[in-house]
Design a protein around this motif. Structure first.
Motif, PDB file in Angstrom:
ATOM      1  N   GLU A  22      49.115  31.990  46.987  1.00  0.00           N
ATOM      2  CA  GLU A  22      48.756  31.824  45.577  1.00  0.00           C
ATOM      3  C   GLU A  22      47.442  32.527  45.266  1.00  0.00           C
ATOM      4  N   LEU A  23      46.509  32.489  46.220  1.00  0.00           N
ATOM      5  CA  LEU A  23      45.229  33.183  46.044  1.00  0.00           C
ATOM      6  C   LEU A  23      45.474  34.685  45.866  1.00  0.00           C
ATOM      7  N   CYS A  24      46.291  35.267  46.753  1.00  0.00           N
ATOM      8  CA  CYS A  24      46.561  36.710  46.669  1.00  0.00           C
ATOM      9  C   CYS A  24      47.258  37.068  45.356  1.00  0.00           C
ATOM     10  N   LEU A  25      48.177  36.216  44.922  1.00  0.00           N
ATOM     11  CA  LEU A  25      48.896  36.485  43.679  1.00  0.00           C
ATOM     12  C   LEU A  25      47.969  36.442  42.466  1.00  0.00           C
ATOM     13  N   ALA A  26      46.885  35.664  42.564  1.00  0.00           N
ATOM     14  CA  ALA A  26      45.959  35.533  41.434  1.00  0.00           C
ATOM     15  C   ALA A  26      44.990  36.703  41.336  1.00  0.00           C
ATOM     16  N   LEU A  27      44.831  37.472  42.402  1.00  0.00           N
ATOM     17  CA  LEU A  27      43.790  38.508  42.429  1.00  0.00           C
ATOM     18  C   LEU A  27      43.939  39.565  41.330  1.00  0.00           C
ATOM     19  N   PRO A  28      45.140  40.085  41.072  1.00  0.00           N
ATOM     20  CA  PRO A  28      45.235  41.126  40.037  1.00  0.00           C
ATOM     21  C   PRO A  28      44.829  40.652  38.643  1.00  0.00           C
ATOM     22  N   ARG A  29      44.813  39.334  38.430  1.00  0.00           N
ATOM     23  CA  ARG A  29      44.457  38.803  37.113  1.00  0.00           C
ATOM     24  C   ARG A  29      42.958  38.534  36.977  1.00  0.00           C
ATOM     25  N   ARG A  30      42.204  38.772  38.068  1.00  0.00           N
ATOM     26  CA  ARG A  30      40.779  38.434  38.059  1.00  0.00           C
ATOM     27  C   ARG A  30      39.951  39.711  38.157  1.00  0.00           C
ATOM     28  N   PRO A  31      38.954  39.916  37.288  1.00  0.00           N
ATOM     29  CA  PRO A  31      38.109  41.112  37.386  1.00  0.00           C
ATOM     30  C   PRO A  31      37.389  41.167  38.728  1.00  0.00           C
ATOM     31  N   ASN A  32      37.342  42.373  39.327  1.00  0.00           N
ATOM     32  CA  ASN A  32      36.680  42.523  40.624  1.00  0.00           C
ATOM     33  C   ASN A  32      35.211  42.135  40.572  1.00  0.00           C
ATOM     34  N   GLY A  33      34.590  42.255  39.395  1.00  0.00           N
ATOM     35  CA  GLY A  33      33.171  41.955  39.279  1.00  0.00           C
ATOM     36  C   GLY A  33      32.866  40.474  39.164  1.00  0.00           C
ATOM     37  N   ALA A  34      33.894  39.628  39.037  1.00  0.00           N
ATOM     38  CA  ALA A  34      33.662  38.180  38.992  1.00  0.00           C
ATOM     39  C   ALA A  34      33.070  37.726  40.316  1.00  0.00           C
ATOM     40  N   THR A  35      32.291  36.648  40.296  1.00  0.00           N
ATOM     41  CA  THR A  35      31.619  36.196  41.505  1.00  0.00           C
ATOM     42  C   THR A  35      32.195  34.888  42.014  1.00  0.00           C
ATOM     43  N   VAL A  36      32.124  34.739  43.333  1.00  0.00           N
ATOM     44  CA  VAL A  36      32.529  33.530  44.033  1.00  0.00           C
ATOM     45  C   VAL A  36      31.372  33.162  44.953  1.00  0.00           C
ATOM     46  N   THR A  37      31.017  31.893  45.028  1.00  0.00           N
ATOM     47  CA  THR A  37      29.909  31.476  45.891  1.00  0.00           C
ATOM     48  C   THR A  37      30.449  30.936  47.205  1.00  0.00           C
ATOM     49  N   LEU A  38      30.130  31.635  48.283  1.00  0.00           N
ATOM     50  CA  LEU A  38      30.458  31.209  49.651  1.00  0.00           C
ATOM     51  C   LEU A  38      29.183  31.318  50.481  1.00  0.00           C
ATOM     52  N   GLY A  39      28.264  30.402  50.255  1.00  0.00           N
ATOM     53  CA  GLY A  39      26.954  30.536  50.868  1.00  0.00           C
ATOM     54  C   GLY A  39      26.063  31.417  50.024  1.00  0.00           C
ATOM     55  N   PHE A  40      26.592  32.584  49.618  1.00  0.00           N
ATOM     56  CA  PHE A  40      25.930  33.506  48.706  1.00  0.00           C
ATOM     57  C   PHE A  40      26.902  33.829  47.573  1.00  0.00           C
ATOM     58  N   PRO A  41      26.393  34.129  46.384  1.00  0.00           N
ATOM     59  CA  PRO A  41      27.287  34.649  45.343  1.00  0.00           C
ATOM     60  C   PRO A  41      27.848  36.004  45.781  1.00  0.00           C
TER      61      PRO A  41
END
Length: 338
Positions: free
Chosen positions: A181-200
């Motif tokens: 489901e994560l992989c399927l969602a990727l094309p709908r999300r801008p590459n410049g969006a941020t995710v915090t995993l220890g660091f943004p």
């Protein structure tokens, strides 16, 4: 060092590969292995020819091969979703771990695999927890929902406790479903969006970080269970090493604050390697290196993943060797868990 393309891990895939029934990630693993394993290469050639003959029906295939090919078609695992180029390392590592888990005896799921307390089952729950932070940031509905401000460690504690009450096959299915489901969602999300995993991190970097950790824990599980693991393909390993080089100043700055303005030239050898000039303290532009470190790219990634002892790490040092040793000692701090 673990073989780059393990015979034990790849051999079960050859029948499906001969029928073009592998996922793209599995096909990459098989094709890379065939160039270095004469036994599998010969069997793959024979199975391909058998598949062609079964289609044409004008020759009788060697005994047993037709049965194996038909079995491969029926036993084919569900395909992984097509992922954007930047997410292929993650998709490949998910496929590699899923392949390993598919043949794991029930008793091996409770073997301690990492951190002196996490079993194989617990490690998969940990991957569910951390992948879930990325999935939630991409708009995927995760279970249980991610509370605002939740970090990877807090969510891991909760998910590990939950999964201990569930059968291992349900945990494995939940992990794989969420990854898809994560992989399927990727094309709908801008590459410049941020995710915090220890660091943004921007989304492509977050997926590389998930690929990196999935690989490290796959090797943990392999070591605990006596299974065979494969290192990432060179075209997947290089961006992982690049991510480590770009993130390391964020942690070495805390360990080596007096080294502001100093730089390390990092030469990583082997397929997937490269050369980077890395500031010890983030925020400083690259300059002439004060120290040089030459090491194998796979071993360096294991060091960054806190799976190698910096004091015993095999590397060639140049320039300010004290700076180089201190930098290597700080590198495992990048790993999310000690």
């Amino acid at each position: 060092m673990t073989s780059t393309h393990s015979h034990e891990a790849i051999h079960p895939l050859i029948g499906a590969w001969a029928l073009d029934a592998c996922t793209p990630e599995e096909a990459e693993l098989v094709q890379a292995h065939l160039s270095s394993c004469a036994v599998c290469s010969e069997e793959a050639r024979t199975l391909r020819e058998t598949a062609a003959e079964l289609g044409g029906g004008h020759l009788r295939p060697p005994a047993g091969l037709g049965i194996r090919l038909r079995s491969a078609a029926h036993l084919r695992r569900r395909p992984a979703p097509r992922a954007p180029g930047y997410a292929k390392p993650y998709a490949a590592q998910v496929a590699a771990l899923d392949l390993m888990l598919s043949g794991l005896p029930t008793g091996d799921w409770q073997r301690i695999a990492a951190y002196e307390q996490m079993s194989v089952h617990d490690l998969l729950a940990h991957l569910i927890a951390t992948d879930g932070l990325v999935a939630a940031a991409l708009g995927v509905a995760v279970r249980p929902p991610v509370e605002p401000g939740t970090d990877a460690e807090t969510r891991t504690v909760a998910i590990v406790a939950r999964e201990k009450e569930r059968p291992v096959d349900e945990t494995r299915r939940s992990w794989r479903d969420q990854a898809e489901e994560l992989c399927l969602a990727l094309p709908r999300r801008p590459n410049g969006a941020t995710v915090t995993l220890g660091f943004p991190m921007v989304v492509p970097d977050a997926l590389l970080a998930r690929a990196f950790e999935t690989w490290i824990h796959t090797e943990d599980i392999a070591g605990a269970t006596g299974s065979a693991a494969t290192t990432p393909l060179p075209e997947h390993l290089h961006p992982m090493a690049d991510l480590a080089a770009r993130l390391l100043p964020k942690v070495t700055a805390r360990r080596m604050p007096d080294a502001a303005g100093r730089h390390v030239r990092l030469h990583l050898t082997g397929a997937g390697g490269g050369t980077w000039t890395v500031p010890v303290v983030s925020g400083h532009t690259a300059g002439e290196p004060d120290a040089e470190i030459t090491a194998d790219v796979v071993e360096f990634c294991r060091l960054v993943g806190a799976r190698r002892d910096p004091d015993a790490f095999p590397a060639e040092l140049g320039g300010d060797t004290a700076l180089a040793r201190a930098w290597l000692a700080a590198a495992p701090s990048l790993a999310p868990y000690p």
